[in-house]
Design an enzyme around this catalytic site. Structure first.
Site, PDB file in Angstrom:
ATOM      1  N   CYS A 100       1.015  -1.170  -0.025  1.00  0.00           N
ATOM      2  CA  CYS A 100       0.085   0.160  -0.044  1.00  0.00           C
ATOM      3  C   CYS A 100       0.994   1.249   0.047  1.00  0.00           C
ATOM      4  CB  CYS A 100      -1.101   0.017   1.416  1.00  0.00           C
ATOM      5  SG  CYS A 100      -1.715   1.280   1.594  1.00  0.00           S
ATOM      6  N   HIS A 101       0.176   2.448  -0.407  1.00  0.00           N
ATOM      7  CA  HIS A 101       1.260   3.578  -0.410  1.00  0.00           C
ATOM      8  C   HIS A 101       1.652   4.176   1.019  1.00  0.00           C
ATOM      9  CE1 HIS A 101       1.852   7.404  -2.881  1.00  0.00           C
ATOM     10  NE2 HIS A 101       2.291   7.461  -1.792  1.00  0.00           N
ATOM     11  N   THR A 102       0.837   3.570   1.991  1.00  0.00           N
ATOM     12  CA  THR A 102       1.192   3.848   3.387  1.00  0.00           C
ATOM     13  C   THR A 102       2.473   3.140   3.763  1.00  0.00           C
ATOM     14  OG1 THR A 102      -1.022   4.210   3.907  1.00  0.00           O
ATOM     15  CG2 THR A 102       0.478   3.885   5.723  1.00  0.00           C
ATOM     16  N   HIS A 144       0.885  -4.258   5.682  1.00  0.00           N
ATOM     17  CA  HIS A 144       0.009  -4.196   6.488  1.00  0.00           C
ATOM     18  C   HIS A 144      -1.507  -4.774   5.976  1.00  0.00           C
ATOM     19  CE1 HIS A 144      -0.049  -0.326   4.617  1.00  0.00           C
ATOM     20  NE2 HIS A 144      -1.373  -0.352   4.597  1.00  0.00           N
ATOM     21  N   GLU A 145      -1.328  -5.539   4.810  1.00  0.00           N
ATOM     22  CA  GLU A 145      -2.233  -5.778   3.955  1.00  0.00           C
ATOM     23  C   GLU A 145      -1.929  -7.393   3.410  1.00  0.00           C
ATOM     24  OE1 GLU A 145      -4.247  -2.735   0.846  1.00  0.00           O
ATOM     25  OE2 GLU A 145      -2.807  -4.185  -0.462  1.00  0.00           O
ATOM     26  N   CYS A 188     -11.404  -5.169  19.858  1.00  0.00           N
ATOM     27  CA  CYS A 188     -11.402  -5.901  20.885  1.00  0.00           C
ATOM     28  C   CYS A 188     -12.998  -5.912  21.823  1.00  0.00           C
ATOM     29  CB  CYS A 188     -10.624  -5.018  21.834  1.00  0.00           C
ATOM     30  SG  CYS A 188     -11.393  -3.842  23.159  1.00  0.00           S
ATOM     31  N   CYS A 247     -13.403  -2.036  24.781  1.00  0.00           N
ATOM     32  CA  CYS A 247     -12.890  -0.698  25.135  1.00  0.00           C
ATOM     33  C   CYS A 247     -13.870   0.191  24.960  1.00  0.00           C
ATOM     34  CB  CYS A 247     -11.332  -0.317  24.426  1.00  0.00           C
ATOM     35  SG  CYS A 247     -11.967   0.381  22.567  1.00  0.00           S
ATOM     36  N   CYS A 274     -14.465   0.856  20.894  1.00  0.00           N
ATOM     37  CA  CYS A 274     -15.538  -0.112  20.533  1.00  0.00           C
ATOM     38  C   CYS A 274     -16.933  -0.322  21.124  1.00  0.00           C
ATOM     39  CB  CYS A 274     -14.854  -1.692  20.890  1.00  0.00           C
ATOM     40  SG  CYS A 274     -13.530  -1.936  19.699  1.00  0.00           S
ATOM     41  N   CYS A 324     -10.678   1.199  17.648  1.00  0.00           N
ATOM     42  CA  CYS A 324     -10.418   0.453  18.881  1.00  0.00           C
ATOM     43  C   CYS A 324      -8.836   1.061  19.305  1.00  0.00           C
ATOM     44  CB  CYS A 324     -10.227  -0.965  18.475  1.00  0.00           C
ATOM     45  SG  CYS A 324      -9.628  -2.197  19.959  1.00  0.00           S
ATOM     46  N   ARG A 375      -3.415   0.318  20.834  1.00  0.00           N
ATOM     47  CA  ARG A 375      -2.998   1.362  19.921  1.00  0.00           C
ATOM     48  C   ARG A 375      -1.271   1.974  20.243  1.00  0.00           C
ATOM     49  NH1 ARG A 375      -0.752   3.893  16.985  1.00  0.00           N
ATOM     50  NH2 ARG A 375      -1.398   5.341  15.642  1.00  0.00           N
ATOM     51  N   CYS A 382      -6.472  -3.725   3.709  1.00  0.00           N
ATOM     52  CA  CYS A 382      -6.595  -2.527   3.585  1.00  0.00           C
ATOM     53  C   CYS A 382      -7.283  -1.726   2.649  1.00  0.00           C
ATOM     54  CB  CYS A 382      -4.942  -1.932   3.687  1.00  0.00           C
ATOM     55  SG  CYS A 382      -4.871  -0.007   3.671  1.00  0.00           S
ATOM     56  N   ARG A 411      -2.382  -2.395  -7.609  1.00  0.00           N
ATOM     57  CA  ARG A 411      -1.862  -3.073  -6.383  1.00  0.00           C
ATOM     58  C   ARG A 411      -0.696  -4.082  -6.827  1.00  0.00           C
ATOM     59  NH1 ARG A 411      -2.749  -0.105  -3.064  1.00  0.00           N
ATOM     60  NH2 ARG A 411      -3.332  -0.419  -0.836  1.00  0.00           N
TER      61      ARG A 411
HETATM   62  N1  LIG Z   1      -7.200   6.548   5.816  1.00  0.00           N
HETATM   63  C1  LIG Z   1      -6.736   5.102   5.693  1.00  0.00           C
HETATM   64  O1  LIG Z   1      -7.084   4.348   6.401  1.00  0.00           O
HETATM   65  C2  LIG Z   1      -5.952   5.048   4.405  1.00  0.00           C
HETATM   66  C3  LIG Z   1      -5.284   5.926   3.804  1.00  0.00           C
HETATM   67  N2  LIG Z   1      -4.342   5.501   2.726  1.00  0.00           N
HETATM   68  C4  LIG Z   1      -3.551   6.541   2.011  1.00  0.00           C
HETATM   69  O2  LIG Z   1      -4.391   6.815   0.820  1.00  0.00           O
HETATM   70  C5  LIG Z   1      -3.536   7.427   0.082  1.00  0.00           C
HETATM   71  C6  LIG Z   1      -3.576   6.706  -1.319  1.00  0.00           C
HETATM   72  O3  LIG Z   1      -3.190   5.516  -1.289  1.00  0.00           O
HETATM   73  P1  LIG Z   1      -3.056   4.443  -2.596  1.00  0.00           P
HETATM   74  O4  LIG Z   1      -4.411   4.557  -3.390  1.00  0.00           O
HETATM   75  O5  LIG Z   1      -2.704   3.177  -2.272  1.00  0.00           O
HETATM   76  O6  LIG Z   1      -1.851   5.160  -3.310  1.00  0.00           O
HETATM   77  P2  LIG Z   1      -1.557   5.099  -5.170  1.00  0.00           P
HETATM   78  O7  LIG Z   1      -0.180   5.784  -5.217  1.00  0.00           O
HETATM   79  O8  LIG Z   1      -1.947   3.748  -5.601  1.00  0.00           O
HETATM   80  O9  LIG Z   1      -2.570   6.390  -5.652  1.00  0.00           O
HETATM   81  C7  LIG Z   1      -2.515   7.630  -5.707  1.00  0.00           C
HETATM   82  C8  LIG Z   1      -3.195   8.405  -6.698  1.00  0.00           C
HETATM   83  O10 LIG Z   1      -3.238   9.840  -6.385  1.00  0.00           O
HETATM   84  C9  LIG Z   1      -2.854  10.229  -7.782  1.00  0.00           C
HETATM   85  N3  LIG Z   1      -2.130  11.784  -7.959  1.00  0.00           N
HETATM   86  C10 LIG Z   1      -1.132  12.001  -7.179  1.00  0.00           C
HETATM   87  N4  LIG Z   1      -0.940  13.567  -7.187  1.00  0.00           N
HETATM   88  C11 LIG Z   1      -2.115  13.847  -7.724  1.00  0.00           C
HETATM   89  C12 LIG Z   1      -2.498  15.071  -7.869  1.00  0.00           C
HETATM   90  N5  LIG Z   1      -1.819  16.362  -7.459  1.00  0.00           N
HETATM   91  N6  LIG Z   1      -3.889  15.407  -8.393  1.00  0.00           N
HETATM   92  C13 LIG Z   1      -4.640  14.341  -8.637  1.00  0.00           C
HETATM   93  N7  LIG Z   1      -4.157  12.757  -8.491  1.00  0.00           N
HETATM   94  C14 LIG Z   1      -2.826  12.568  -7.916  1.00  0.00           C
HETATM   95  C15 LIG Z   1      -1.690   9.362  -8.709  1.00  0.00           C
HETATM   96  O11 LIG Z   1      -1.515   9.321  -9.771  1.00  0.00           O
HETATM   97  C16 LIG Z   1      -2.356   7.953  -8.137  1.00  0.00           C
HETATM   98  O12 LIG Z   1      -3.061   7.598  -9.020  1.00  0.00           O
HETATM   99  C17 LIG Z   1      -1.938   7.524   0.597  1.00  0.00           C
HETATM  100  O13 LIG Z   1      -1.989   8.632   0.984  1.00  0.00           O
HETATM  101  C18 LIG Z   1      -2.106   6.418   1.629  1.00  0.00           C
HETATM  102  O14 LIG Z   1      -1.171   6.526   2.556  1.00  0.00           O
HETATM  103  C19 LIG Z   1      -4.096   4.187   2.432  1.00  0.00           C
HETATM  104  C20 LIG Z   1      -4.877   3.197   3.032  1.00  0.00           C
HETATM  105  C21 LIG Z   1      -5.624   3.398   4.060  1.00  0.00           C
HETATM  106  N1  LIG Z   2       1.344   7.266  11.284  1.00  0.00           N
HETATM  107  C1  LIG Z   2       1.110   8.007  10.432  1.00  0.00           C
HETATM  108  C2  LIG Z   2      -0.588   7.918  10.078  1.00  0.00           C
HETATM  109  C3  LIG Z   2      -0.907   6.566   9.268  1.00  0.00           C
HETATM  110  C4  LIG Z   2      -2.440   6.485   9.293  1.00  0.00           C
HETATM  111  O1  LIG Z   2      -3.095   7.475   9.326  1.00  0.00           O
HETATM  112  N2  LIG Z   2      -2.786   5.150   9.259  1.00  0.00           N
HETATM  113  C5  LIG Z   2      -4.179   5.073   9.012  1.00  0.00           C
HETATM  114  C6  LIG Z   2      -4.272   3.736   8.089  1.00  0.00           C
HETATM  115  S1  LIG Z   2      -3.482   4.008   6.797  1.00  0.00           S
HETATM  116  C7  LIG Z   2      -3.298   2.543   5.950  1.00  0.00           C
HETATM  117  O2  LIG Z   2      -2.782   2.467   5.065  1.00  0.00           O
HETATM  118  C8  LIG Z   2      -4.937   4.657  10.115  1.00  0.00           C
HETATM  119  O3  LIG Z   2      -5.788   3.857  10.286  1.00  0.00           O
HETATM  120  N3  LIG Z   2      -4.873   5.447  11.169  1.00  0.00           N
HETATM  121  C9  LIG Z   2      -5.531   5.528  12.348  1.00  0.00           C
HETATM  122  C10 LIG Z   2      -4.440   5.116  13.545  1.00  0.00           C
HETATM  123  O4  LIG Z   2      -4.878   4.869  14.639  1.00  0.00           O
HETATM  124  O5  LIG Z   2      -3.301   5.131  13.247  1.00  0.00           O
HETATM  125  C11 LIG Z   2       1.342   9.517  11.151  1.00  0.00           C
HETATM  126  O6  LIG Z   2       1.621   9.525  12.070  1.00  0.00           O
HETATM  127  O7  LIG Z   2       1.316  10.319  10.130  1.00  0.00           O
HETATM  128 ZN   LIG Z   3      -2.700   0.457   3.496  1.00  0.00          ZN
HETATM  129 ZN   LIG Z   4     -11.463  -1.726  21.427  1.00  0.00          ZN
END
Ligand SMILES: NC(=O)C1=CN([C@@H]2O[C@H](COP(=O)(O)OP(=O)(O)OC[C@H]3O[C@@H](n4cnc5c(N)ncnc54)[C@H](O)[C@@H]3O)[C@@H](O)[C@H]2O)C=CC1
Ligand SMILES: N[C@@H](CCC(=O)N[C@@H](CSC=O)C(=O)NCC(=O)O)C(=O)O
Ligand SMILES: [Zn+2]
Ligand SMILES: [Zn+2]
Length: 369
Positions: free
Chosen positions: A40-42, A62-63, A92, A95, A98, A106, A110, A169, A364
């Site tokens: 993943c990008h993360t 993480h995936e 869990c 907590c 949850c 949760c 953490r 993820c 991916r």
């Molecule tokens: N909140 C959460 O739980 C999660 C957050 N993330 C975050 O989500 C984001 C995306 O992750 P992925 O999809 O895996 O990344 P990815 O690299 O597969 O996709 C990112 C996309 O953004 C596009 N992009 C880059 N700059 C741009 C711009 N200026 N304008 C428009 N498009 C642009 C790229 O061309 C690409 O298609 C990352 O920051 C990742 O860390 C990922 C998983 C879970």
């Molecule tokens: N550690 C980072 C923040 C990372 C982050 O936001 N993680 C997401 C999942 S991203 C998955 O690909 C998340 O679930 N956050 C919740 C959490 O409790 O971390 C930073 O400090 O910037």
């Molecule tokens: Zn991820």
């Molecule tokens: Zn919990």
């Protein structure tokens, strides 16, 4: 035991494949044989050194998906042979978080998870006698890992690991952002910034719930074809827009998006995503992770006039409850994962997965063990 892992020795360095020592599971822990893991990008964000929680040396990842090999004392919900998906957001069911049913975040483990440790404050991984940090409680870039019981979703045994690992993820985050966090309703007009591994799942989720216009925004023109297959109705490449992108999106949506999603991790796009929302009710969801030190800004008037800014982690999903259902959706043909997995490779080639991601050539990549 000796295991094979891709180790992040330091920020910005390629991963190195090492024979690593892994201790068996302690109280409440489970040894999992990882069969497949997505990248993943993360993972790339943490490896870059920009993640304030990034620790080195560590086993990232993480995936994943795999099979329970051994359970530690006190584990009751899993047994050897069960198929599982590790959860970086555990569930869990005890907590305050949850039990609130207001969040999926949760907090049971953490603090130690953020310090790269198991809940008892120690690491199970070591290299040459020196401890390695765990990552996001999962460390799936290893053919075996140890994970707390509360951070494992039990899944059906006929689901292919190399596909359903992505539910650990990207799939859940994208679908969940639409269904759990935004609660997009049929007929809504949406804008999705970033059509990568997360954004395409947001698009897929918007189509599932019956959204009307689904506008994708990406600077990579190669994303248009796949996004269209997943339900995108209009594509906007900001590099080709003369004038104001926000004004164009407001016009395309007939007054503003009912919902927008930022799936890149760029604070400038987060502002545009909010400001392209409809006056009075538009909701913008931040999914992308921005680097340490970055801050979002907008005129407060944007919120005064009824737009809402939200965020989502793991798509608001309660992992042990929701992940097995998403696996069922995949097995029942309700969601498409296969077309998003563009590359499959052995662990030895994991650095290629990061290169492909940085060059915008993969959606991916999945490593199989
Ligand atoms: N909140 C959460 O739980 C999660 C957050 N993330 C975050 O989500 C984001 C995306 O992750 P992925 O999809 O895996 O990344 P990815 O690299 O597969 O996709 C990112 C996309 O953004 C596009 N992009 C880059 N700059 C741009 C711009 N200026 N304008 C428009 N498009 C642009 C790229 O061309 C690409 O298609 C990352 O920051 C990742 O860390 C990922 C998983 C879970
Ligand atoms: N550690 C980072 C923040 C990372 C982050 O936001 N993680 C997401 C999942 S991203 C998955 O690909 C998340 O679930 N956050 C919740 C959490 O409790 O971390 C930073 O400090 O910037
Ligand atoms: Zn991820
Ligand atoms: Zn919990």
């Amino acid at each position: 035991m000796d295991v094979r892992a891709a180790v992040a020795l330091g920020p910005g360095q390629p991963l190195t494949i090492e024979t690593v020592q892994l201790e068996g599971p302690r109280e409440g822990e489970v040894l999992v044989e990882i069969k497949a893991t997505g990248i993943c990008h993360t993972d790339a964000y943490t490896l870059s050194g920009k993640d304030p929680e990034g620790l080195f040396p560590a086993v990232l990842g993480h995936e994943g998906a795999g099979v329970v090999a051994e359970v530690g004392p006190g584990v009751t919900s899993l047994k050897p042979g069960d198929h599982v998906i590790p959860l970086y957001v555990p569930e869990c069911r005890q907590c305050e978080y949850c039990l609130s049913f207001k969040t999926n975040l949760c907090q049971a483990i953490r603090l130690t998870q953020g310090r790269g440790l198991m809940p008892d404050g120690s690491s199970r991984f070591s290299l040459g006698g020196k401890p390695l940090f765990h990552y996001m409680g999962t460390s799936t870039f290893s053919n075996y890992t140890v994970v707390p019981e509360i951070a494992l979703a039990k899944i059906r045994s006929d689901a292919p690991f190399e596909k359903v690992c992505y539910i650990g993820c990207g799939v859940t985050t994208g679908l969940g952002a639409v269904i759990n966090t935004a609660k997009v309703e049929p007929g809504a007009n949406v804008v999705v910034f970033g059509l990568g591994g997360i954004g395409l799942n947001v698009i897929q989720g918007c189509r599932m719930v019956g959204a009307n216009k689904i506008i994708g925004v990406d600077i990579n023109p190669n994303r248009q074809e796949l996004a269209t297959k997943f339900g995108m109705t209009h594509f906007v490449n900001p590099k080709e827009v003369e004038g104001d992108l926000v004004a164009l999106l407001v016009e395309l949506t007939g007054g503003g998006a009912d919902y927008s999603f930022e799936c890149v991790g760029n604070v400038n796009l987060m502002r545009q995503a909010l400001e392209c929302c409809h006056k009075g009710w538009g909701v913008s969801v931040i999914v992308g992770v921005a680097a340490a030190g970055e801050e979002i800004s907008t005129r407060p008037f944007q919120l005064v006039t009824g737009r809402e800014w939200k965020g989502t982690a793991f798509g608001g999903a309660r992992g042990r409850t929701d992940v097995p259902k998403i696996v069922d959706w995949y097995m029942d043909g309700k969601i498409n994962i296969d077309d998003l997995i563009t590359h499959v490779m052995p662990l030895d080639e994991i650095n290629t997965a990061f290169d492909l991601m940085h060059r915008g050539e993969s959606i991916r990549s999945v490593v199989t063990f």
